[in-house]
Each structure stands twice: as C-alpha cells, then as structure tokens.
Design a protein around this motif. Structure first.
Motif, mmCIF file in Angstrom:
data_model
loop_
_atom_site.group_PDB
_atom_site.id
_atom_site.type_symbol
_atom_site.label_atom_id
_atom_site.label_comp_id
_atom_site.label_asym_id
_atom_site.label_seq_id
_atom_site.Cartn_x
_atom_site.Cartn_y
_atom_site.Cartn_z
ATOM 1 N N TYR A 83 0.839 -1.202 0.000
ATOM 2 C CA TYR A 83 0.000 0.000 0.000
ATOM 3 C C TYR A 83 0.873 1.250 0.000
ATOM 4 C CZ TYR A 83 -3.630 3.308 1.419
ATOM 5 O OH TYR A 83 -4.495 4.373 1.475
ATOM 6 N N GLN A 84 1.858 1.271 0.877
ATOM 7 C CA GLN A 84 2.743 2.431 1.004
ATOM 8 C C GLN A 84 3.478 2.733 -0.300
ATOM 9 O OE1 GLN A 84 3.002 4.483 3.708
ATOM 10 N NE2 GLN A 84 1.388 3.291 4.679
ATOM 11 N N LYS A 85 3.850 1.694 -1.033
ATOM 12 C CA LYS A 85 4.627 1.881 -2.262
ATOM 13 C C LYS A 85 3.771 2.192 -3.486
ATOM 14 C CE LYS A 85 8.718 -0.841 -1.178
ATOM 15 N NZ LYS A 85 9.525 -2.004 -1.542
ATOM 16 N N THR A 86 2.500 1.784 -3.488
ATOM 17 C CA THR A 86 1.682 1.961 -4.692
ATOM 18 C C THR A 86 0.497 2.900 -4.505
ATOM 19 O OG1 THR A 86 0.371 -0.021 -4.201
ATOM 20 C CG2 THR A 86 2.287 -0.296 -5.650
ATOM 21 N N VAL A 87 -0.281 2.699 -3.466
ATOM 22 C CA VAL A 87 -1.522 3.466 -3.292
ATOM 23 C C VAL A 87 -1.245 4.892 -2.823
ATOM 24 C CG1 VAL A 87 -3.760 3.569 -2.129
ATOM 25 C CG2 VAL A 87 -2.858 1.369 -2.911
ATOM 26 N N ASN A 88 -0.406 5.050 -1.814
ATOM 27 C CA ASN A 88 -0.125 6.404 -1.313
ATOM 28 C C ASN A 88 0.429 7.333 -2.393
ATOM 29 O OD1 ASN A 88 -1.150 6.418 1.258
ATOM 30 N ND2 ASN A 88 0.763 5.885 2.246
ATOM 31 N N PRO A 89 1.457 6.915 -3.154
ATOM 32 C CA PRO A 89 1.945 7.817 -4.202
ATOM 33 C C PRO A 89 0.886 8.128 -5.258
ATOM 34 C CG PRO A 89 3.544 6.071 -3.795
ATOM 35 C CD PRO A 89 2.296 5.719 -3.037
#
Length: 129
Positions: A99-105
């Motif tokens: 999530y941190q690597k794909t959704v947040n950005p």
C-alpha cells in the motif's frame, strides 16, 4: 443500543487536489486509483466492502429545489467507505508495504491529503432490508 460485532466501517472524506476539476478527480479515482487499490492482495484479503461515493452538483441542486431548503456547496468531492471485520484489518492494509509503495503515491496525484478526513465508525443497524 448495541454495536455490530461482525464489521466496522472507515469513511474517508476526500477533497481533490487544487487545479483539478471535480470531473477529472472523479474519473481518475473511479478508474485508475480504484484499479490500483483493489489489485492489492491485502485489500482483497481484508476488506468486506469498498465503495466510492461521488458528489453530484446536479443532485445537490435538485434536492435543494425539491426540499425548499437551500443546500450549501459541499467541500467534499467524494467519500470512500471501507468495511472490514475490524479496524485492525483496515490498518493492516494502510500499513502494508504494498500500500505504502503503490496506493499512497497514486493518491497524491488526485487528493489534497491535508484536507481529507477519516471517520472510523462502529455500526448500529436500525433498518436492514
């Protein structure tokens, strides 16, 4: 009054990035971002339901005219509803590396994150058809 023990909801109130039209926001959120978020294995595993609620200027105008009550312009552009068995299941998604690597950005492309709000909700079912 008794709270449901089988599920909880988290509601996220969304505000679009400055310079983005509501139409651009809704199109991106409903297609590109939805596909990214729902493709995560942790999302598939942990969520019971994910819904997007998109605001509608036309419906707002109709409701104001029909009710005779002036309705203020909404400061929100949409609302995401995350439903899971527990808040821990939702937290697992947000805290996951995936999530941190794909959704947040990706969310940074269309959300004005400092203006968004989260509402964790315990449910009391009143009518259930």
């Amino acid at each position: 009054m008794s709270y449901r023990t089988d599920r909880v909801r988290l509601v996220s109130l969304f505000k679009r990035k400055p310079g983005m039209t509501r139409e651009e926001f809704q199109k991106y959120w409903a297609s590109t971002h939805r596909e990214i978020f729902t493709s995560l294995e942790i999302t598939k595993k942990n969520l019971l339901k994910y819904e997007q609620a998109h605001t509608s200027d036309a419906a707002l105008k109709q409701m104001a005219e029909a009710s005779g009550v002036p309705m203020a312009d909404s400061e929100w552009d949409g609302m995401a509803i995350f439903e899971a068995e527990s808040y821990d299941k939702i937290l697992e998604i947000f805290q996951s590396e995936e999530y941190q690597k794909t959704v947040n950005p990706d969310a940074d492309k269309f959300l004005d994150r400092p203006k968004c709000q989260l509402l964790p909700l315990s449910l009391v079912t009143v009518i259930d058809k």
